[in-house]
Design a protein around this motif. Sequence first.
Motif, PDB file in Angstrom:
ATOM      1  N   VAL A  37     -54.938  38.066   2.226  1.00 31.95           N
ATOM      2  CA  VAL A  37     -55.069  37.426   0.860  1.00 31.95           C
ATOM      3  C   VAL A  37     -55.501  38.000  -0.627  1.00 31.95           C
ATOM      4  N   ALA A  38     -54.580  39.351  -0.929  1.00 30.71           N
ATOM      5  CA  ALA A  38     -54.736  40.147  -1.585  1.00 30.71           C
ATOM      6  C   ALA A  38     -53.667  39.692  -2.438  1.00 30.71           C
ATOM      7  N   ILE A  40     -51.573  37.231  -1.513  1.00 29.11           N
ATOM      8  CA  ILE A  40     -51.673  36.226  -2.002  1.00 29.11           C
ATOM      9  C   ILE A  40     -52.330  35.864  -3.167  1.00 29.11           C
ATOM     10  N   ALA A  41     -53.205  36.507  -2.993  1.00 28.63           N
ATOM     11  CA  ALA A  41     -53.995  35.675  -4.236  1.00 28.63           C
ATOM     12  C   ALA A  41     -52.828  36.213  -5.803  1.00 28.63           C
ATOM     13  N   LEU A  42     -52.502  37.777  -5.322  1.00 29.55           N
ATOM     14  CA  LEU A  42     -51.391  38.182  -6.745  1.00 29.55           C
ATOM     15  C   LEU A  42     -50.160  37.505  -6.888  1.00 29.55           C
ATOM     16  N   ALA A  44     -50.066  34.020  -5.825  1.00 29.18           N
ATOM     17  CA  ALA A  44     -50.445  32.905  -6.759  1.00 29.18           C
ATOM     18  C   ALA A  44     -50.265  33.485  -8.376  1.00 29.18           C
ATOM     19  N   LEU A  45     -51.499  34.136  -8.361  1.00 29.39           N
ATOM     20  CA  LEU A  45     -51.470  34.538 -10.176  1.00 29.39           C
ATOM     21  C   LEU A  45     -50.174  34.602 -10.486  1.00 29.39           C
ATOM     22  N   ARG A  46     -49.074  35.360 -10.474  1.00 27.44           N
ATOM     23  CA  ARG A  46     -48.231  35.458 -10.959  1.00 27.44           C
ATOM     24  C   ARG A  46     -46.509  34.790 -10.732  1.00 27.44           C
ATOM     25  N   ALA A  69     -46.373  40.909  -4.798  1.00 26.91           N
ATOM     26  CA  ALA A  69     -47.058  40.320  -4.051  1.00 26.91           C
ATOM     27  C   ALA A  69     -46.402  40.643  -2.386  1.00 26.91           C
TER      28      ALA A  69
END
Length: 123
Positions: A37-38, A40-42, A44-46, A69
């Motif tokens: 999850v970390a 994938i979130a990274l 998505a954020l970048r 990521a």
Amino acid sequence: MTRPAGSPTTGDDSTQVARTATIVLSWGFQIGLAILVAGIALAALRGEPLASNVGRPSDVVEAVLRFEANGIIDLAILWMIAVPIVTATAIAIVFLRTREWRYVVVTLMVLGVLAASIGLAAR
């Protein structure tokens, strides 16, 4: 009290094996999910695209250290692959402690199959 080698497994031994497997699998997959999850979130954020394959372990370590990521996602995948291996190893240790030699052998055979699978997949 120590029971003779080769005597039937007691309920306590079975409970210990089940408890060990449950703890290792549960925590292992929860940690792996958190890493995934970390990553994938990274991504998505970048706005980073996701890779279509997992890099070599040495490349994954370098990517994680660069806080990429895809490296974090690859780490999660490798972690998830490692969890059953760690679980089987922990179970083998429980069987060793309880002197259940036939189950030690079976568990080591399972570990051998896992090792062979990983070796073949790495080719």
